[in-house]
Design an enzyme around this catalytic site. Structure first.
Site, PDB file in Angstrom:
ATOM      1  N   ALA A   1      -3.014  -7.540  -9.539  1.00 44.18           N
ATOM      2  CA  ALA A   1      -3.257  -6.406  -9.976  1.00 44.18           C
ATOM      3  C   ALA A   1      -3.243  -5.289  -8.984  1.00 44.18           C
ATOM      4  CB  ALA A   1      -5.014  -6.496  -9.948  1.00 44.18           C
TER       5      ALA A   1
ATOM      6  N   HIS B   1     -22.183  15.785   3.686  1.00 50.14           N
ATOM      7  CA  HIS B   1     -22.007  16.329   2.366  1.00 50.14           C
ATOM      8  C   HIS B   1     -21.002  17.242   1.980  1.00 50.14           C
ATOM      9  CE1 HIS B   1     -23.448  17.540  -1.888  1.00 50.14           C
ATOM     10  NE2 HIS B   1     -22.983  18.697  -1.537  1.00 50.14           N
TER      11      HIS B   1
ATOM     12  N   LYS C   1       0.955  -1.258  -0.051  1.00 50.56           N
ATOM     13  CA  LYS C   1      -0.053   0.005   0.036  1.00 50.56           C
ATOM     14  C   LYS C   1       0.855   1.199   0.021  1.00 50.56           C
ATOM     15  CE  LYS C   1      -3.197  -2.799   0.266  1.00 50.56           C
ATOM     16  NZ  LYS C   1      -2.297  -4.158   0.092  1.00 50.56           N
TER      17      LYS C   1
ATOM     18  N   VAL D   1       0.735 -16.497  -8.131  1.00 56.15           N
ATOM     19  CA  VAL D   1      -0.537 -17.461  -8.467  1.00 56.15           C
ATOM     20  C   VAL D   1      -0.926 -18.138  -7.244  1.00 56.15           C
ATOM     21  CG1 VAL D   1       0.621 -18.242 -10.802  1.00 56.15           C
ATOM     22  CG2 VAL D   1       1.573 -19.314  -8.640  1.00 56.15           C
TER      23      VAL D   1
END
Length: 462
Positions: A186, A441, A52, A269
């Site tokens: 990925a 918001h 990360k 894998v």
């Protein structure tokens, strides 16, 4: 000479082991934890955290290169990857490992650096730098984690890397081939592409990220294509030939042979549980064909005083799942009547954009109940638009009583947003509960509220 008796022995200090040890100590047990490598285990030292950190570096680098939409003219960024690695290793990983060791000490957990092997169901031999010492134990938790699987024709070495090697390169590879397009492949592919590498991912199944739903993956594939990442599915990796300057990967697609040259090849894998070097047979415990230890819902093995958690038992091989296992197992040893509940275990891929899923997918839900899926596009979310990252969506899986049984998110900060849906599934909340919760918001979390309102048939922003 009488052997030292350990009340609670924890083998392994990863996110399952150290959490189990601390919780057991908090519940009044005298705990000893044994670690043969680094405190914090693979996740902290060689996996979750350092990956990360590199992903963050890649994001920042891309922001420096592509901010013209804001009217910012930024000079060409100069990436000093050695400084990136120093920050990752010393300011992130080292800080956390030191912190965990301090937490263990604070909770009066005895730490032994060494390797454990069972002698019988109540005894263990601990090999340290000072020699081998036998101990008796009353109860034990096995939390030894897992390691990368190797692949025939791809022996690990300077040019053929596992995930640990890929995280510790001294420079950014010009060309990188990744065998395996699952979560690790990925994530690292996305990170190195953002850092400037030409990345090719070879995946054996028909889909990149086969553990996620197809419509989610298509969003990621579209973003990968824009980054220049080449994804070849249904690819069978045959061998890697190391050359003077790099490596050549040979593979097949539908019977046709291909080859591709790169600086490095990364093999991702899968992983294998670390259960083959514990002498478990001396306890009477046998593992299955995958090397996993069979346990009950309370994590007890066939030997009642020995429990097993994390990657060495069935279930998702995830750090947060291992930590959950550790807490429950510690409570079991403390005499509490508890057992595991995996109804909402979030699965995340920190690709760019991110993927997150929790609870049931629609396909899974429809096997046993009447369910529907409702989703809201991030194109309708003000915060996503202001971040210039509005690709993706939030989705809720709802049963006939409007109870939320699962959810998926693809997009920016999906890893953070999935927590609200996980809590909803765990608590048995309805779409009305979410819709009536006031969401700040502008935030990305409003997309979950909007999805709940859509499920009610009362959408405001769609």
């Amino acid at each position: 000479m009488e052997k030292t008796i350990i009340e609670t022995l924890v083998i392994g200090s990863g996110p399952g082991g150290y959490v189990a040890a601390i919780r057991a100590a908090q519940l009044g047990q005298a705990v000893t934890i044994v670690e043969k490598d680094e405190i914090g285990g693979v996740c902290l030292n060689e996996g979750c955290i350092p990956s990360k950190a590199l992903i963050t570096a890649g994001h920042r680098y891309q922001e420096s290169l592509n901010s013209d939409f804001l009217g910012l003219e930024v000079k060409q960024a100069n990436l000093d990857f050695s400084q990136t690695q120093t920050w990752k290793n010393h300011h992130v990983v080292k800080r956390l490992t030191t912190g965990i060791e301090s937490l263990l000490t604070k909770n009066q957990v005895k730490i032994i650096k060494g390797k454990a092997r069972f002698i019988d169901p109540t005894q263990v031999a601990l090999e340290t730098e000072h020699g081998v010492t036998d101990y008796r134990f009353k109860q034990a938790i096995i939390a030894t984690g897992s390691r990368p699987l190797s692949l025939k024709g791809f022996p690990f070495g300077p040019r053929i890397l596992d995930s640990t090697g890929a995280l510790n390169l001294s420079g950014i590879p010009k060309k990188l081939v990744i065998i395996g397009g699952g979560v690790i492949g990925a994530e690292l592919g996305s990170a190195y592409a953002n850092l400037g590498s030409e990345v090719t991912i070879l995946e054996g199944s028909p889909q990149l990220l086969p553990s996620f739903e197809g419509d989610m993956v298509r969003v990621v594939q579209s973003a990968f294509k824009k980054k220049g990442i080449v994804v070849q599915t249904e690819a069978l990796a045959k061998e890697a030939v190391v050359t003077a300057s790099g490596v050549v990967v040979h593979y097949e697609v539908k019977g046709k042979s291909y080859e591709i040259a790169a600086d490095y090849v990364l093999v991702t894998v899968g992983r294998r549980p670390n259960t083959d070097d514990l002498d478990l047979e001396k306890t009477g415990i046998t593992v299955d064909q995958q090397g996993l230890i069979p346990v009950g819902a309370d994590y007890r093995t066939k030997v009642a005083n020995i429990l097993a958690i994390g990657d060495v038992v069935a279930g998702l091989a995830l750090a947060h799942k291992a930590s959950y296992d550790g807490k429950v197992a510690a409570e079991v040893l403390a005499g509490k009547k508890v057992e595991r509940d995996y109804r909402a275990v979030p699965g995340i891929c920190f690709s760019d954009p991110e993927l997150a899923s929790t609870g049931l997918t629609l396909k899974e839900a429809e096997k046993t109940i009447s369910a529907k899926a409702f989703q809201f596009p991030l194109q309708g979310n003000g915060r996503a638009l202001s971040l210039n990252q509005n690709q993706g969506f939030a989705r809720l899986i709802v049963d006939q009583d409007s109870t939320i049984v699962g959810g998926q998110i693809v997009g920016v900060n999906a890893s953070e947003m999935i927590g609200e849906i996980t809590l909803a599934v765990e608590a048995g909340l309805t779409v009305e509960d979410i819709a009536l919760t006031i969401h700040a918001h502008p935030t990305l979390s409003e997309a979950i509220m909007d999805t709940a309102e859509l499920a009610q048939g009362l959408p405001i922003h769609l």
